[in-house]
Design a protein around this motif. Structure first.
Motif, PDB file in Angstrom:
ATOM      1  N   SER A  33       9.647  -8.932  17.369  1.00 55.83           N
ATOM      2  CA  SER A  33       9.420  -9.175  15.949  1.00 55.83           C
ATOM      3  C   SER A  33       8.804 -10.532  15.667  1.00 55.83           C
ATOM      4  CB  SER A  33      10.751  -9.076  15.197  1.00 55.83           C
ATOM      5  OG  SER A  33      11.637 -10.079  15.660  1.00 55.83           O
ATOM      6  N   GLY A  34       8.630 -11.352  16.708  1.00 54.76           N
ATOM      7  CA  GLY A  34       8.080 -12.680  16.489  1.00 54.76           C
ATOM      8  C   GLY A  34       9.085 -13.644  15.911  1.00 54.76           C
ATOM      9  N   ALA A  35      10.390 -13.401  16.168  1.00 62.01           N
ATOM     10  CA  ALA A  35      11.443 -14.240  15.610  1.00 62.01           C
ATOM     11  C   ALA A  35      11.320 -15.666  16.114  1.00 62.01           C
ATOM     12  CB  ALA A  35      12.807 -13.671  15.992  1.00 62.01           C
ATOM     13  N   VAL A  36      11.626 -16.610  15.251  1.00 57.36           N
ATOM     14  CA  VAL A  36      11.639 -18.021  15.614  1.00 57.36           C
ATOM     15  C   VAL A  36      13.041 -18.551  15.365  1.00 57.36           C
ATOM     16  CG1 VAL A  36      10.709 -20.300  15.148  1.00 57.36           C
ATOM     17  CG2 VAL A  36       9.210 -18.296  15.059  1.00 57.36           C
ATOM     18  N   ALA A  37      13.714 -19.014  16.419  1.00 60.41           N
ATOM     19  CA  ALA A  37      15.071 -19.516  16.302  1.00 60.41           C
ATOM     20  C   ALA A  37      15.036 -21.010  16.015  1.00 60.41           C
ATOM     21  CB  ALA A  37      15.844 -19.247  17.590  1.00 60.41           C
ATOM     22  N   ALA A  38      15.958 -21.462  15.182  1.00 63.96           N
ATOM     23  CA  ALA A  38      16.062 -22.886  14.871  1.00 63.96           C
ATOM     24  C   ALA A  38      16.761 -23.616  16.014  1.00 63.96           C
ATOM     25  CB  ALA A  38      16.844 -23.073  13.572  1.00 63.96           C
ATOM     26  N   PRO A  39      16.551 -24.927  16.152  1.00 60.40           N
ATOM     27  CA  PRO A  39      17.269 -25.694  17.172  1.00 60.40           C
ATOM     28  C   PRO A  39      18.773 -25.610  16.952  1.00 60.40           C
ATOM     29  CG  PRO A  39      15.449 -26.966  16.264  1.00 60.40           C
ATOM     30  CD  PRO A  39      15.592 -25.755  15.399  1.00 60.40           C
ATOM     31  N   VAL A  40      19.522 -25.576  18.051  1.00 64.39           N
ATOM     32  CA  VAL A  40      20.979 -25.497  17.996  1.00 64.39           C
ATOM     33  C   VAL A  40      21.567 -26.520  18.952  1.00 64.39           C
ATOM     34  CG1 VAL A  40      21.017 -23.055  17.359  1.00 64.39           C
ATOM     35  CG2 VAL A  40      21.050 -23.707  19.781  1.00 64.39           C
ATOM     36  N   THR A  41      22.819 -26.851  18.734  1.00 66.29           N
ATOM     37  CA  THR A  41      23.529 -27.782  19.608  1.00 66.29           C
ATOM     38  C   THR A  41      24.687 -27.063  20.274  1.00 66.29           C
ATOM     39  OG1 THR A  41      22.918 -29.699  18.277  1.00 66.29           O
ATOM     40  CG2 THR A  41      24.817 -29.946  19.734  1.00 66.29           C
ATOM     41  N   VAL A  42      24.777 -27.197  21.584  1.00 63.62           N
ATOM     42  CA  VAL A  42      25.814 -26.571  22.393  1.00 63.62           C
ATOM     43  C   VAL A  42      26.745 -27.663  22.898  1.00 63.62           C
ATOM     44  CG1 VAL A  42      26.274 -25.232  24.477  1.00 63.62           C
ATOM     45  CG2 VAL A  42      24.272 -24.694  23.064  1.00 63.62           C
ATOM     46  N   THR A  43      28.042 -27.486  22.693  1.00 64.30           N
ATOM     47  CA  THR A  43      29.037 -28.459  23.153  1.00 64.30           C
ATOM     48  C   THR A  43      29.495 -28.110  24.550  1.00 64.30           C
ATOM     49  OG1 THR A  43      29.791 -28.856  20.894  1.00 64.30           O
ATOM     50  CG2 THR A  43      31.277 -29.522  22.667  1.00 64.30           C
ATOM     51  N   ASN A  44      29.471 -29.072  25.447  1.00 66.78           N
ATOM     52  CA  ASN A  44      29.835 -28.848  26.843  1.00 66.78           C
ATOM     53  C   ASN A  44      31.340 -28.911  27.068  1.00 66.78           C
ATOM     54  OD1 ASN A  44      27.565 -28.230  28.459  1.00 66.78           O
ATOM     55  ND2 ASN A  44      26.805 -30.316  28.130  1.00 66.78           N
ATOM     56  N   GLY A  45      31.757 -28.294  28.191  1.00 63.09           N
ATOM     57  CA  GLY A  45      33.159 -28.325  28.557  1.00 63.09           C
ATOM     58  C   GLY A  45      34.029 -27.547  27.598  1.00 63.09           C
ATOM     59  N   THR A  46      33.479 -26.467  27.024  1.00 63.90           N
ATOM     60  CA  THR A  46      34.223 -25.640  26.083  1.00 63.90           C
ATOM     61  C   THR A  46      34.056 -24.175  26.466  1.00 63.90           C
ATOM     62  OG1 THR A  46      32.349 -25.422  24.556  1.00 63.90           O
ATOM     63  CG2 THR A  46      33.838 -27.275  24.188  1.00 63.90           C
ATOM     64  N   GLN A  47      34.883 -23.331  25.852  1.00 63.84           N
ATOM     65  CA  GLN A  47      34.628 -21.905  25.876  1.00 63.84           C
ATOM     66  C   GLN A  47      33.708 -21.575  24.700  1.00 63.84           C
ATOM     67  OE1 GLN A  47      38.752 -20.287  25.937  1.00 63.84           O
ATOM     68  NE2 GLN A  47      38.172 -19.420  27.907  1.00 63.84           N
ATOM     69  N   PHE A  48      32.715 -20.734  24.939  1.00 64.11           N
ATOM     70  CA  PHE A  48      31.838 -20.316  23.876  1.00 64.11           C
ATOM     71  C   PHE A  48      32.447 -19.095  23.182  1.00 64.11           C
ATOM     72  CE2 PHE A  48      27.791 -21.867  26.301  1.00 64.11           C
ATOM     73  CZ  PHE A  48      28.266 -23.167  26.233  1.00 64.11           C
ATOM     74  N   THR A  49      32.080 -18.875  21.936  1.00 62.26           N
ATOM     75  CA  THR A  49      32.516 -17.686  21.216  1.00 62.26           C
ATOM     76  C   THR A  49      31.308 -16.911  20.720  1.00 62.26           C
ATOM     77  OG1 THR A  49      32.765 -19.002  19.192  1.00 62.26           O
ATOM     78  CG2 THR A  49      34.748 -18.629  20.519  1.00 62.26           C
ATOM     79  N   ASP A  50      31.516 -15.596  20.530  1.00 59.35           N
ATOM     80  CA  ASP A  50      30.414 -14.760  20.055  1.00 59.35           C
ATOM     81  C   ASP A  50      30.440 -14.675  18.532  1.00 59.35           C
ATOM     82  OD1 ASP A  50      32.328 -12.853  19.323  1.00 59.35           O
ATOM     83  OD2 ASP A  50      31.935 -11.540  21.028  1.00 59.35           O
ATOM     84  N   THR A  51      29.605 -13.818  17.967  1.00 57.40           N
ATOM     85  CA  THR A  51      29.454 -13.759  16.517  1.00 57.40           C
ATOM     86  C   THR A  51      30.678 -13.197  15.811  1.00 57.40           C
ATOM     87  OG1 THR A  51      28.319 -11.632  16.787  1.00 57.40           O
ATOM     88  CG2 THR A  51      26.948 -13.603  16.570  1.00 57.40           C
ATOM     89  N   THR A  52      31.629 -12.616  16.562  1.00 57.21           N
ATOM     90  CA  THR A  52      32.878 -12.146  15.960  1.00 57.21           C
ATOM     91  C   THR A  52      34.009 -13.159  16.131  1.00 57.21           C
ATOM     92  OG1 THR A  52      33.794 -11.032  17.923  1.00 57.21           O
ATOM     93  CG2 THR A  52      32.216  -9.794  16.568  1.00 57.21           C
ATOM     94  N   GLY A  53      33.740 -14.242  16.852  1.00 58.40           N
ATOM     95  CA  GLY A  53      34.777 -15.227  17.128  1.00 58.40           C
ATOM     96  C   GLY A  53      35.508 -15.004  18.433  1.00 58.40           C
TER      97      GLY A  53
END
Length: 485
Positions: A33-53
């Motif tokens: 679709s030609g999507a353009v994602a904005a810059p994001v910041t990822v915190t290290n040394g953590t567990q990541f969560t998905d869009t449902t938490g």
């Protein structure tokens, strides 16, 4: 390397709607679709969560880009660390992860009902139109099988057909594993001979079997956790030593051809690779540049936890020369998948000052060791007196020492009055999570696991007065301020 919360009712439905809106805002859904994602910041040394938490379980994983999405495959384990599933998530920006599917499960094949499946990696075969997964397979009780396993699917996040497990060429042990697709010719790299050797194999044209051994270029080196990538005309192979769950020094080798000759090993990062082990190196190609992102696992086994409590460490790789690489620690990383830029950033650090004494929280003698004592001391500007308030979710924080990278910790997760305060490798324990609670213009630090407050013993005012947890009261020796430093 050796060895989600229910969402029901009206609030669950609301969270699901908000999560969907978040994904839609972050990217235009739908490949191509030609999507353009904005810059994001990822915190290290953590567990990541998905869009449902829910927690993202993609341990030991790899990433494959298809159209506008990055698909992250990884280990999802049972509480006893045996195989539950290979889970896949997708993202346009590398932070907003949408759970897609458990693409391989215990029910996919009889031999997976009691097994260990580790380090799944997926590549696409343009000739057959199938996505092919390779992984390390064990029997779930010991590490004597040392087999490679293969599965494939017509869609990247659909159910994968399990094709079985075997020892490459019918004879070689195969443990930690990775794949590399070199313009249509695919290679599998795995630890062999009780991890003493590291083999590179060329795959058959359908990617479902081994065609031949390219070479055993580092016999006796005892390396595992391979991750291969190419920059310019140089191939890099990043690895770790074999030390169980405990982190160690990462090393890399280089070559101008996968068939060699390959260089010897060069250290990269610090002596523990910032308490992580390599899983994958992801090239991020954008409109401005191509960056290379180190994806590492901070295994919970290092502090006695199950695999699914493990955390992630993502760092930008820099290249001093065409044939060398460098890793530097950053508590957080900003990723712009549109431009292809990845930059590390240092967090805001604070001195934390006791109201009654004017002295600050201090890790004694600037120690970087686990169990080092935390006391109060006169402010001197040292990193051992600076703390990052790292968001742990739900209004809780981990206080991470700028000097050691370790967390403010109630020793042994004690809930008793007088329990000692130390620094310890950051984990997911509630004894490392604190609430910054306002009280009359000052703040109390309340431990999540016990509900007790950070307290200077006997309201001592001198350097070296000890710090403990104690039932919360009105004393000024339990009241703190923080000042950016």
């Amino acid at each position: 390397m050796r060895f989600p919360a229910d969402r029901t009712g009206g609030r669950g439905r609301l969270r699901a709607v908000l999560a969907a809106l978040t994904v839609a805002a972050a990217t235009v859904l739908g490949p191509g679709s030609g999507a353009v994602a904005a810059p994001v910041t990822v915190t290290n040394g953590t567990q990541f969560t998905d869009t449902t938490g829910a927690v993202v379980h993609a341990h030991g994983g790899g990433v494959l880009k298809v159209d506008n999405y990055y698909y992250w495959f990884g280990e999802n384990r049972n509480p006893d660390n045996t195989f539950r599933a290979v889970s896949v998530y997708r993202s346009a920006d590398l932070r907003t992860w949408e759970f897609r599917n458990n693409v391989l499960t215990q029910s996919s094949a009889a031999e997976l009902q009691r097994a260990n499946i580790e380090r799944p990696k997926v590549i696409y075969n343009a000739g057959t139109g199938r996505f092919v997964m390779w992984m390390h397979k064990e029997n779930g009780s010991d590490y004597n099988e040392a087999r490679a396993a293969v599965a494939s699917s017509a869609t990247v996040d659909g159910a994968y057909t399990y094709h079985g497990s075997f020892r490459p060429l019918g004879q070689h042990m195969s443990r930690d594993i990775t794949l590399y697709n070199d313009n249509g010719t695919a290679y599998m790299i795995s630890a062999a001979n009780e991890n003493r050797d590291l083999h590179i194999y060329r795959l058959t044209s359908d990617y479902l079997d081994v065609a031949g051994l390219v070479g055993n270029f580092w016999a006796g080196a005892t390396r595992e956790a391979p991750a291969m990538f190419k920059r310019g005309s140089t191939y890099f192979l990043l690895t770790s030593a074999a030390t169980g769950w405990s982190p160690n020094q990462a090393r890399y080798a280089t070559a101008s051809s996968i068939s060699g000759p390959w260089s010897g090993w060069t250290d990269v990062g610090n002596g523990t690779t910032f308490n992580s082990q390599p899983a994958f190196v992801l090239p991020i190609q954008g409109t401005s540049t191509t960056s290379y992102l180190y994806l590492g696992d901070r295994w919970a086994g290092a502090w006695g936890g199950p695999v699914n409590d493990s955390q992630y460490v993502w760092l930008p790789i820099t290249f001093p020369t065409a044939t060398s690489m460098s890793l530097t620690w950053y508590p957080s990383v900003t990723v712009d998948t549109a431009t292809g830029t990845v930059t590390g950033s240092s967090p805001t650090s604070y001195r934390v000052t006791a109201r009654h004494s004017g002295r600050v929280l201090d890790v004694m003698d600037g120690s970087t060791a686990n169990n080092a004592e935390v006391k109060q001391w006169s402010w001197n500007g040292g990193g051992n007196q600076r703390w990052e308030f790292q968001d742990a979710g739900g209004g809780w924080y981990r206080l991470v020492n700028a000097n050691s990278g370790k967390c403010l910790d109630v020793a042994n997760a004690s809930t008793a009055d007088g329990a000692n305060i130390i620094q310890y490798t950051c984990g997911s324990g509630a004894n490392q999570q604190w609430q910054w609670a306002a009280t009359g213009g000052w703040f109390q630090l309340r431990a999540r696991h016990s509900g007790k407050c950070l307290d200077v013993v006997n309201a001592g005012t001198g350097d070296g007065a000890d710090v403990q947890q104690l039932t919360c009261g009105s004393g000024t020796n339990q009241q703190w301020s923080r000042t950016q430093s």
